[in-house]
Design an enzyme around this catalytic site. Structure first.
Site, PDB file in Angstrom:
ATOM      1  N   GLY A   1      46.838  19.697  39.662  1.00 14.72           N
ATOM      2  CA  GLY A   1      45.822  20.745  39.533  1.00 14.72           C
ATOM      3  C   GLY A   1      45.844  21.395  38.154  1.00 14.72           C
TER       4      GLY A   1
ATOM      5  N   SER B   1      50.201  35.389  43.118  1.00 11.20           N
ATOM      6  CA  SER B   1      49.042  35.911  42.382  1.00 11.20           C
ATOM      7  C   SER B   1      49.088  37.430  42.324  1.00 11.20           C
ATOM      8  CB  SER B   1      47.781  35.472  43.120  1.00 11.20           C
ATOM      9  OG  SER B   1      46.659  36.192  42.679  1.00 11.20           O
TER      10      SER B   1
ATOM     11  N   TYR C   1      42.372  34.242  51.307  1.00 12.48           N
ATOM     12  CA  TYR C   1      43.165  33.566  50.272  1.00 12.48           C
ATOM     13  C   TYR C   1      44.305  34.483  49.814  1.00 12.48           C
ATOM     14  CZ  TYR C   1      44.438  32.955  45.386  1.00 12.48           C
ATOM     15  OH  TYR C   1      45.157  32.886  44.224  1.00 12.48           O
TER      16      TYR C   1
ATOM     17  N   LYS D   1      48.702  34.473  50.174  1.00  9.90           N
ATOM     18  CA  LYS D   1      49.714  34.679  49.117  1.00  9.90           C
ATOM     19  C   LYS D   1      50.717  35.749  49.569  1.00  9.90           C
ATOM     20  CE  LYS D   1      48.162  31.768  46.025  1.00  9.90           C
ATOM     21  NZ  LYS D   1      48.874  30.515  45.788  1.00  9.90           N
TER      22      LYS D   1
ATOM     23  N   ASN E   1      45.250  36.395  35.268  1.00 14.87           N
ATOM     24  CA  ASN E   1      44.084  35.493  35.274  1.00 14.87           C
ATOM     25  C   ASN E   1      44.277  34.320  34.314  1.00 14.87           C
ATOM     26  OD1 ASN E   1      43.139  38.057  36.450  1.00 14.87           O
ATOM     27  ND2 ASN E   1      41.166  37.031  36.488  1.00 14.87           N
TER      28      ASN E   1
HETATM   29  C1  UD1 Z   1      40.039  35.960  41.358  1.00 12.79           C
HETATM   30  C2  UD1 Z   1      40.587  36.342  42.695  1.00 12.79           C
HETATM   31  C3  UD1 Z   1      42.084  36.249  42.649  1.00 12.79           C
HETATM   32  C4  UD1 Z   1      42.521  34.872  42.209  1.00 12.79           C
HETATM   33  C5  UD1 Z   1      41.891  34.572  40.857  1.00 12.79           C
HETATM   34  C6  UD1 Z   1      42.202  33.172  40.378  1.00 12.79           C
HETATM   35  C7  UD1 Z   1      39.024  37.974  43.667  1.00 12.79           C
HETATM   36  C8  UD1 Z   1      38.887  39.350  44.201  1.00 12.79           C
HETATM   37  N1  UD1 Z   1      40.186  37.678  43.103  1.00 12.79           N
HETATM   38  O1  UD1 Z   1      40.463  36.930  40.407  1.00 12.79           O
HETATM   39  O2  UD1 Z   1      42.578  36.519  43.922  1.00 12.79           O
HETATM   40  O3  UD1 Z   1      43.910  34.814  42.137  1.00 12.79           O
HETATM   41  O4  UD1 Z   1      40.478  34.698  40.945  1.00 12.79           O
HETATM   42  O5  UD1 Z   1      41.507  32.221  41.080  1.00 12.79           O
HETATM   43  O6  UD1 Z   1      38.116  37.184  43.748  1.00 12.79           O
HETATM   44  N2  UD1 Z   1      33.060  37.793  36.710  1.00 12.79           N
HETATM   45  C9  UD1 Z   1      31.740  37.884  36.275  1.00 12.79           C
HETATM   46  N3  UD1 Z   1      30.960  36.784  36.421  1.00 12.79           N
HETATM   47  C10 UD1 Z   1      31.378  35.607  36.974  1.00 12.79           C
HETATM   48  C11 UD1 Z   1      32.729  35.534  37.414  1.00 12.79           C
HETATM   49  C12 UD1 Z   1      33.541  36.652  37.271  1.00 12.79           C
HETATM   50  O7  UD1 Z   1      31.308  38.922  35.771  1.00 12.79           O
HETATM   51  O8  UD1 Z   1      30.603  34.656  37.081  1.00 12.79           O
HETATM   52  C13 UD1 Z   1      33.952  38.961  36.496  1.00 12.79           C
HETATM   53  C14 UD1 Z   1      34.573  39.510  37.757  1.00 12.79           C
HETATM   54  O9  UD1 Z   1      33.749  40.494  38.316  1.00 12.79           O
HETATM   55  C15 UD1 Z   1      35.911  40.070  37.211  1.00 12.79           C
HETATM   56  C16 UD1 Z   1      36.270  39.115  36.073  1.00 12.79           C
HETATM   57  O10 UD1 Z   1      35.039  38.501  35.712  1.00 12.79           O
HETATM   58  O11 UD1 Z   1      35.728  41.352  36.662  1.00 12.79           O
HETATM   59  C17 UD1 Z   1      37.264  38.046  36.455  1.00 12.79           C
HETATM   60  O12 UD1 Z   1      36.807  37.343  37.608  1.00 12.79           O
HETATM   61  P1  UD1 Z   1      37.495  35.994  38.122  1.00 12.79           P
HETATM   62  O13 UD1 Z   1      37.657  35.052  36.995  1.00 12.79           O
HETATM   63  O14 UD1 Z   1      36.726  35.524  39.307  1.00 12.79           O
HETATM   64  O15 UD1 Z   1      38.949  36.449  38.541  1.00 12.79           O
HETATM   65  P2  UD1 Z   1      39.415  37.643  39.520  1.00 12.79           P
HETATM   66  O16 UD1 Z   1      38.319  38.120  40.381  1.00 12.79           O
HETATM   67  O17 UD1 Z   1      40.139  38.646  38.690  1.00 12.79           O
END
Ligand code: UD1
Length: 338
Positions: A10, A124, A149, A153, A179
């Site tokens: 992965g 995580s 999910y 964890k 992240n």
């Molecule tokens: C998410 C998961 C977390 C997991 C991690 C890795 C949640 C609540 N948490 O973290 O449990 O361990 O992924 O897989 O889902 N964002 C945008 N646009 C997008 C995607 C994300 O604005 O298309 C923003 C989100 O609102 C956030 C940030 O980007 O503020 C990071 O998002 P993301 O990469 O999905 O990670 P997490 O939500 O922090």
């Protein structure tokens, strides 16, 4: 040391396989290819000059896992195998509980049968739930998971704590990733999500190559300087090195050891977009939208414990991660081929 990596093909597992091989360890990979491509194995070989032993198997299949342990006799396990899509876990909770818990139980039972007492678990920052402050320390309590999910964890962390109380020989290292982003600088390995990406960096990368029209920015009214969510983005190469550094814990006292793996710095969604544009020269169109349910305004790690006890600290920048993620996306527009 001979190390068995479950889910070793992965995104994080393959990068860690490389880091363990480069550190002089012997890597054995078990992966059922549910969310990984067999072509990754060739790429690990290309990058390291070593082809790790590979078993296509489901870790929950105890009989098969026993055969692998019998043949390989690993001294330690790094356990990545598990489902990881937050949204999917809400839609299919039983599938998540069954898979993530059964793989871990099967693995721990088999380790016990084959006298293997060292495990690193891919945990995580999600275990902190909705944080009331940042930075987060390992001593902060686990919170309420916002999705199945995250709950798996938390449950696996508890399982490992109980297993270690019952077995004084067991050492379990819980690595709480913040992240993970970026890719191998060669462009050969990186994040290769199926379908529409859930996470921010792969989405940005796909917008950059024109595969998606624009980025949806989820929430611009958070109590943060620019209103968008703040996270601690860590380059996957640094994260992989954190795993290698954590193996040190096996030579010390037994029991459970918990480490945050992050950079200690928070970056907002719009800051990440800007950094990506600067690092690649590509403009990322975006639209500000409503908050995504379950998202927290801000989280980033206190990284002092890993620095002090493991001698590990993240050294790559957000700019490095943006450049590497883009390079991987350009070289693999349709993902890694089998
Ligand atoms: C998410 C998961 C977390 C997991 C991690 C890795 C949640 C609540 N948490 O973290 O449990 O361990 O992924 O897989 O889902 N964002 C945008 N646009 C997008 C995607 C994300 O604005 O298309 C923003 C989100 O609102 C956030 C940030 O980007 O503020 C990071 O998002 P993301 O990469 O999905 O990670 P997490 O939500 O922090």
């Amino acid at each position: 040391m001979k190390i068995l990596l479950t889910g070793g093909l992965g995104f994080i597992g393959s990068e860690t396989a490389i880091a363990t091989i480069e550190a002089g360890h012997q890597a054995v990979i078990v992966d059922n290819l549910y969310n990984a491509k067999i072509g990754v194995l060739d790429r690990i070989e290309k990058l390291t000059g070593v082809r790790p032993a590979f078993y296509e198997a489901d870790v929950a299949d105890k009989k098969k896992l026993g055969e692998i342990f019998d043949k390989e006799r690993p001294e330690a396990v790094i356990h990545f195998a598990g489902y990881k899509a937050v949204g999917e876990s809400v839609a299919k909770p039983l599938m998540y509980y069954r898979n993530n818990l059964m793989t871990t139980l099967s693995l721990l039972e088999t380790m016990g049968e084959y006298d293997c007492h060292n495990i690193v678990f891919s945990s995580s920052a999600t275990v902190y739930g909705t944080p009331t402050h940042a930075p987060l320390k390992e001593t902060d309590p686990r919170g309420e998971a916002t999705n199945p999910y995250g709950e798996t964890k938390i449950m696996i962390e508890r399982i490992l704590e109980d297993a270690s109380k019952a077995d004084p020989k067991l050492t379990a290292v819980l690595l709480r990733y913040f992240n993970p982003i970026g890719a191998h600088p060669s462009g050969l390995l990186g994040e290769d999500p199926r379908g529409i990406p859930n996470n921010l960096m792969p989405y940005i990368s796909q917008v950059a190559i024109g595969k998606r029209e624009y980025l949806h920015v989820y929430g611009s009214d958070y109590p943060t300087p620019d209103g968008t969510g703040i996270r601690d983005y860590i380059h996957v190469v640094d994260l992989a090195e954190g795993h290698v550094a954590s193996l040190k814990a096996f030579n010390e006292t037994k029991g459970v050891k918990i480490y945050n793996l992050g950079t200690g710095k928070g970056t907002s969604v719009l800051e990440l977009v800007k950094a990506f544009e600067e690092a690649t020269g590509v403009k990322i169109p975006y639209r500000l939208e409503d908050r995504r349910p379950g998202d927290v305004p801000e989280n980033y790690a206190d990284v002092e414990k890993a620095k002090k006890e493991l001698g590990w600290t993240a050294r790559l920048t957000i700019a490095d991660a943006c450049r590497d993620a883009y390079n991987f996306q350009v070289k693999n527009p349709e993902g890694i081929k089998d």
